[in-house]
Design a protein around this motif. Structure first.
Motif, PDB file in Angstrom:
ATOM      1  N   MET A   1       0.851  -1.200  -0.007  1.00 51.31           N
ATOM      2  CA  MET A   1       0.044  -0.047  -0.265  1.00 51.31           C
ATOM      3  C   MET A   1       1.035   1.176  -0.012  1.00 51.31           C
ATOM      4  SD  MET A   1      -2.879  -0.996   2.765  1.00 51.31           S
ATOM      5  CE  MET A   1      -3.616   0.775   2.819  1.00 51.31           C
ATOM      6  N   LYS A   2       0.192   2.383  -0.471  1.00 44.23           N
ATOM      7  CA  LYS A   2       1.310   3.599  -0.431  1.00 44.23           C
ATOM      8  C   LYS A   2       1.359   4.031   0.927  1.00 44.23           C
ATOM      9  CE  LYS A   2       1.468   8.195  -2.506  1.00 44.23           C
ATOM     10  NZ  LYS A   2       0.736   9.110  -3.173  1.00 44.23           N
ATOM     11  N   ASP A   3       2.664   4.187   1.375  1.00 43.39           N
ATOM     12  CA  ASP A   3       2.988   4.713   2.688  1.00 43.39           C
ATOM     13  C   ASP A   3       2.517   3.666   3.718  1.00 43.39           C
ATOM     14  OD1 ASP A   3       4.054   7.052   1.301  1.00 43.39           O
ATOM     15  OD2 ASP A   3       2.042   8.013   1.524  1.00 43.39           O
ATOM     16  N   ARG A   4       2.374   2.490   3.485  1.00 48.74           N
ATOM     17  CA  ARG A   4       2.078   1.561   4.168  1.00 48.74           C
ATOM     18  C   ARG A   4       2.519  -0.020   4.113  1.00 48.74           C
ATOM     19  NH1 ARG A   4       0.781   5.546   6.518  1.00 48.74           N
ATOM     20  NH2 ARG A   4      -1.049   6.190   7.766  1.00 48.74           N
ATOM     21  N   ALA A   5       2.839  -0.672   5.130  1.00 46.97           N
ATOM     22  CA  ALA A   5       3.148  -2.040   4.810  1.00 46.97           C
ATOM     23  C   ALA A   5       2.175  -2.995   5.305  1.00 46.97           C
ATOM     24  CB  ALA A   5       4.373  -2.431   5.659  1.00 46.97           C
ATOM     25  N   VAL A   6       1.519  -3.943   4.838  1.00 51.69           N
ATOM     26  CA  VAL A   6       0.322  -4.914   5.384  1.00 51.69           C
ATOM     27  C   VAL A   6       1.028  -6.086   5.532  1.00 51.69           C
ATOM     28  CG1 VAL A   6      -1.679  -5.661   4.795  1.00 51.69           C
ATOM     29  CG2 VAL A   6      -1.055  -3.282   4.355  1.00 51.69           C
ATOM     30  N   VAL A   7       0.691  -6.682   6.615  1.00 56.85           N
ATOM     31  CA  VAL A   7       1.041  -8.320   6.607  1.00 56.85           C
ATOM     32  C   VAL A   7      -0.407  -9.099   6.843  1.00 56.85           C
ATOM     33  CG1 VAL A   7       1.997  -9.804   8.317  1.00 56.85           C
ATOM     34  CG2 VAL A   7       2.985  -7.887   8.167  1.00 56.85           C
TER      35      VAL A   7
ATOM     36  N   ALA B   1      -9.245 -14.584   8.316  1.00 63.59           N
ATOM     37  CA  ALA B   1      -7.899 -14.140   8.195  1.00 63.59           C
ATOM     38  C   ALA B   1      -7.730 -12.805   8.783  1.00 63.59           C
ATOM     39  CB  ALA B   1      -7.992 -13.599   6.532  1.00 63.59           C
ATOM     40  N   ALA B   2      -6.514 -12.503   8.943  1.00 61.18           N
ATOM     41  CA  ALA B   2      -6.018 -11.361   9.602  1.00 61.18           C
ATOM     42  C   ALA B   2      -5.248 -10.451   9.184  1.00 61.18           C
ATOM     43  CB  ALA B   2      -5.457 -11.722  11.418  1.00 61.18           C
ATOM     44  N   LEU B   3      -5.647  -9.118   9.023  1.00 56.07           N
ATOM     45  CA  LEU B   3      -4.626  -8.339   8.336  1.00 56.07           C
ATOM     46  C   LEU B   3      -4.145  -7.086   9.191  1.00 56.07           C
ATOM     47  CD1 LEU B   3      -5.425  -6.861   4.796  1.00 56.07           C
ATOM     48  CD2 LEU B   3      -4.745  -5.256   6.557  1.00 56.07           C
ATOM     49  N   LEU B   4      -2.974  -6.984   9.090  1.00 52.92           N
ATOM     50  CA  LEU B   4      -2.172  -5.788  10.164  1.00 52.92           C
ATOM     51  C   LEU B   4      -1.745  -4.798   8.854  1.00 52.92           C
ATOM     52  CD1 LEU B   4      -1.323  -5.323  13.003  1.00 52.92           C
ATOM     53  CD2 LEU B   4       0.966  -6.235  12.152  1.00 52.92           C
ATOM     54  N   ILE B   5      -2.040  -3.542   9.523  1.00 50.70           N
ATOM     55  CA  ILE B   5      -1.689  -2.513   8.790  1.00 50.70           C
ATOM     56  C   ILE B   5      -0.489  -1.670   9.570  1.00 50.70           C
ATOM     57  CG2 ILE B   5      -2.041  -0.072   7.615  1.00 50.70           C
ATOM     58  CD1 ILE B   5      -4.950  -1.552   7.094  1.00 50.70           C
ATOM     59  N   ALA B   6       0.894  -1.659   8.902  1.00 53.41           N
ATOM     60  CA  ALA B   6       1.828  -0.820   9.931  1.00 53.41           C
ATOM     61  C   ALA B   6       2.545   0.217   9.055  1.00 53.41           C
ATOM     62  CB  ALA B   6       2.637  -1.726  10.465  1.00 53.41           C
ATOM     63  N   LYS B   7       3.586   0.862   9.646  1.00 48.30           N
ATOM     64  CA  LYS B   7       4.297   1.781   8.850  1.00 48.30           C
ATOM     65  C   LYS B   7       5.255   1.111   8.172  1.00 48.30           C
ATOM     66  CE  LYS B   7       6.993   6.034   9.491  1.00 48.30           C
ATOM     67  NZ  LYS B   7       7.456   7.035  10.583  1.00 48.30           N
ATOM     68  N   HIS B   8       6.045   0.196   8.960  1.00 46.46           N
ATOM     69  CA  HIS B   8       7.234  -0.707   8.309  1.00 46.46           C
ATOM     70  C   HIS B   8       6.978  -2.256   8.536  1.00 46.46           C
ATOM     71  CE1 HIS B   8       9.475   3.062   7.556  1.00 46.46           C
ATOM     72  NE2 HIS B   8       9.147   3.078   9.108  1.00 46.46           N
ATOM     73  N   ARG B   9       7.281  -2.945   7.737  1.00 48.74           N
ATOM     74  CA  ARG B   9       7.156  -4.401   7.839  1.00 48.74           C
ATOM     75  C   ARG B   9       8.579  -5.066   8.213  1.00 48.74           C
ATOM     76  NH1 ARG B   9       6.572  -6.486   2.238  1.00 48.74           N
ATOM     77  NH2 ARG B   9       8.932  -7.061   2.616  1.00 48.74           N
ATOM     78  N   ASN B  10       8.419  -5.921   9.443  1.00 46.83           N
ATOM     79  CA  ASN B  10       9.510  -6.695   9.636  1.00 46.83           C
ATOM     80  C   ASN B  10       9.084  -7.936  10.233  1.00 46.83           C
ATOM     81  OD1 ASN B  10       8.781  -6.138  12.343  1.00 46.83           O
ATOM     82  ND2 ASN B  10       9.832  -4.126  12.421  1.00 46.83           N
ATOM     83  N   LYS B  11      10.236  -8.852  10.753  1.00 40.62           N
ATOM     84  CA  LYS B  11       9.972 -10.187  11.209  1.00 40.62           C
ATOM     85  C   LYS B  11       9.285 -10.010  12.496  1.00 40.62           C
ATOM     86  CE  LYS B  11      11.968 -12.274   7.777  1.00 40.62           C
ATOM     87  NZ  LYS B  11      11.276 -13.353   7.047  1.00 40.62           N
ATOM     88  N   ILE B  12       9.393  -9.101  13.388  1.00 40.96           N
ATOM     89  CA  ILE B  12       8.862  -9.035  14.495  1.00 40.96           C
ATOM     90  C   ILE B  12       7.546  -8.822  14.451  1.00 40.96           C
ATOM     91  CG2 ILE B  12       8.678  -7.553  16.762  1.00 40.96           C
ATOM     92  CD1 ILE B  12      11.326  -6.825  16.261  1.00 40.96           C
ATOM     93  N   LEU B  13       6.810  -7.950  13.554  1.00 39.01           N
ATOM     94  CA  LEU B  13       5.582  -7.940  13.246  1.00 39.01           C
ATOM     95  C   LEU B  13       4.872  -9.220  12.668  1.00 39.01           C
ATOM     96  CD1 LEU B  13       4.840  -4.392  11.698  1.00 39.01           C
ATOM     97  CD2 LEU B  13       4.636  -5.150  14.007  1.00 39.01           C
ATOM     98  N   GLU B  14       5.668  -9.838  11.702  1.00 40.31           N
ATOM     99  CA  GLU B  14       5.120 -11.177  11.073  1.00 40.31           C
ATOM    100  C   GLU B  14       4.819 -12.074  12.360  1.00 40.31           C
ATOM    101  OE1 GLU B  14       7.764 -12.215   8.285  1.00 40.31           O
ATOM    102  OE2 GLU B  14       7.453 -10.468   7.162  1.00 40.31           O
ATOM    103  N   SER B  15       5.968 -12.233  13.153  1.00 39.57           N
ATOM    104  CA  SER B  15       5.757 -13.454  14.234  1.00 39.57           C
ATOM    105  C   SER B  15       4.751 -12.856  15.378  1.00 39.57           C
ATOM    106  CB  SER B  15       7.165 -13.241  15.073  1.00 39.57           C
ATOM    107  OG  SER B  15       7.066 -14.026  16.316  1.00 39.57           O
ATOM    108  N   ALA B  16       4.492 -11.551  15.651  1.00 42.41           N
ATOM    109  CA  ALA B  16       3.382 -11.130  16.495  1.00 42.41           C
ATOM    110  C   ALA B  16       2.028 -11.502  15.821  1.00 42.41           C
ATOM    111  CB  ALA B  16       3.546  -9.862  16.562  1.00 42.41           C
ATOM    112  N   VAL B  17       2.058 -11.289  14.623  1.00 39.53           N
ATOM    113  CA  VAL B  17       0.645 -11.831  13.780  1.00 39.53           C
ATOM    114  C   VAL B  17       0.452 -13.354  13.842  1.00 39.53           C
ATOM    115  CG1 VAL B  17      -0.675 -11.749  11.681  1.00 39.53           C
ATOM    116  CG2 VAL B  17       0.477  -9.619  12.421  1.00 39.53           C
TER     117      VAL B  17
END
Length: 366
Positions: free
Chosen positions: A289-295, A305-321
């Protein structure tokens, strides 16, 4: 004697924080790559402080003491340059010139490193029971001072300009005070190199230990130090494969959100993904997404399904999801298996506790 006191104090602080982090490692999260960088940084800091203090002790012969002094200069300037570069890159991830300060540090650092190994760069002077190192090469001293000046100047410009990028404003305030101590430490070190005045050396070592002590305090007080920093989470959205919104949470307002408040483009995108859920092969999908990262994470068996919208995507967020999905599936397995055309979404309000459990680092204070 003084060197022994400083080194012993430093070792005690370092051992304490190491054991504290190991015993409470469940509170701390960081990416593997960032962890490696931190380890390299702290190894340099340890090497610097010990070698800086040992180089003054006259129980070493002059050639050996000079080698230790060289090690202290190299590790000191490498560590402050590394810290300043990390600071800049984290606060300016979206800037087109985010690598410029680091390139400047490398350029000036390369100059003083080349001058450092010119023969007879120092004259070793012994006063009482200590060695002092007088710069014979003015160009070397000038390049080191210029390097320190650029570190302080750029770091403060970046800190002030990029302060709004801190996800946790309280952490940002902690960091501003740390930057003040960091700058004072560099300033006192530079004054000592210029004047060889012993009181500047003592003040530098004292402020250095205070800085380390304050950093330990921040680590204990703010376990989200390495996980959050500049990253932000905006929304967590959970959808049933039928397209029904089961639960949504906004991290900025810390409130649950109903379907009517979600943006149409997000709903259309999610509906399209859910409609083709059986064709998706990966468990975790990244959506741009523009100016957003989505996991995006889904559970085929339970059909949601779960969708997380964040500023930056990283392994920590993926693990948390992934952990959130595991908890949500376990808690709501029966509800999800027994869904019919009339879906009572109130049954999924228990997700709020799971959000707090898995995303506590991102529920930050203003």
């Amino acid at each position: 004697m003084i060197a022994t006191i400083f080194i012993s104090t430093f070792v005690i602080i370092f051992v304490f924080v190491t054991f504290y982090v190991l015993l409470n490692r469940g509170k701390y999260e960081t990416e593997a790559r960032f962890l490696v960088i931190l380890i390299i940084y702290f190894i340099n800091e340890i090497t610097y402080f010990i070698s800086f203090n040992l180089s003054a002790e006259n129980f070493f012969n002059i050639p050996l003491a000079l080698v230790i002094w060289y090690i202290s200069i190299i590790t000191r300037n490498f560590s402050v340059g590394m810290f300043a570069s990390i600071h800049n890159l984290e606060l300016n991830k979206d800037s087109k010139v985010r690598f410029l300060p680091a390139l400047i540090y490398i350029f000036i650092g390369g100059i003083f490193l080349s001058l450092l190994f010119v023969p007879d760069s120092f004259t070793v002077i012994q006063k009482d029971f200590e060695y002092f190192y007088f710069f014979n090469n003015i160009g070397l001293l000038t390049s080191i001072i210029l390097f320190h000046f650029c570190i302080i100047l750029f770091s403060w410009i970046i800190q002030i300009k990029g302060y709004h990028n801190f996800a946790d404003k309280k952490l940002g305030k902690f960091y501003s005070l740390f930057m003040l101590l960091f700058s004072l430490n560099i300033f006192l070190y530079s004054l000592y190199l210029i004047t060889l005045y012993i009181y500047f050396k003592l003040l530098h070592s004292i402020v250095y230990l205070i800085t380390i002590g304050y950093f330990v305090f921040v680590i204990i007080k703010k376990p989200n130090l390495f996980a959050v920093f500049t990253n932000k989470i905006y929304d967590l959205i959970i959808f049933h494969q039928s397209g029904i919104l089961l639960y949504s949470f906004n991290f900025q307002t810390r409130e649950e959100v109903d379907e009517s408040l979600l943006k149409g483009s997000i709903l259309i995108g999610i509906s399209h993904i859910l409609a083709n859920l059986s064709n998706v092969e990966a468990q975790v999908t990244h959506i741009k997404m523009k100016d957003r990262a989505v996991v995006f994470n889904f559970n085929r068996q339970l059909g949601y399904a779960a969708l997380l919208i964040a500023k930056h995507r990283n392994k920590i967020l993926e693990s948390a999801v992934e952990k959130f999905m595991q908890d949500f599936s376990k808690t709501n397995e029966e509800n999800l298996q027994n869904l019919n055309r009339l879906i009572d979404v109130s049954k999924f309000k228990n997700a709020h506790k799971l959000v707090i459990k898995n995303f506590s680092h991102y529920l930050t204070e203003a």
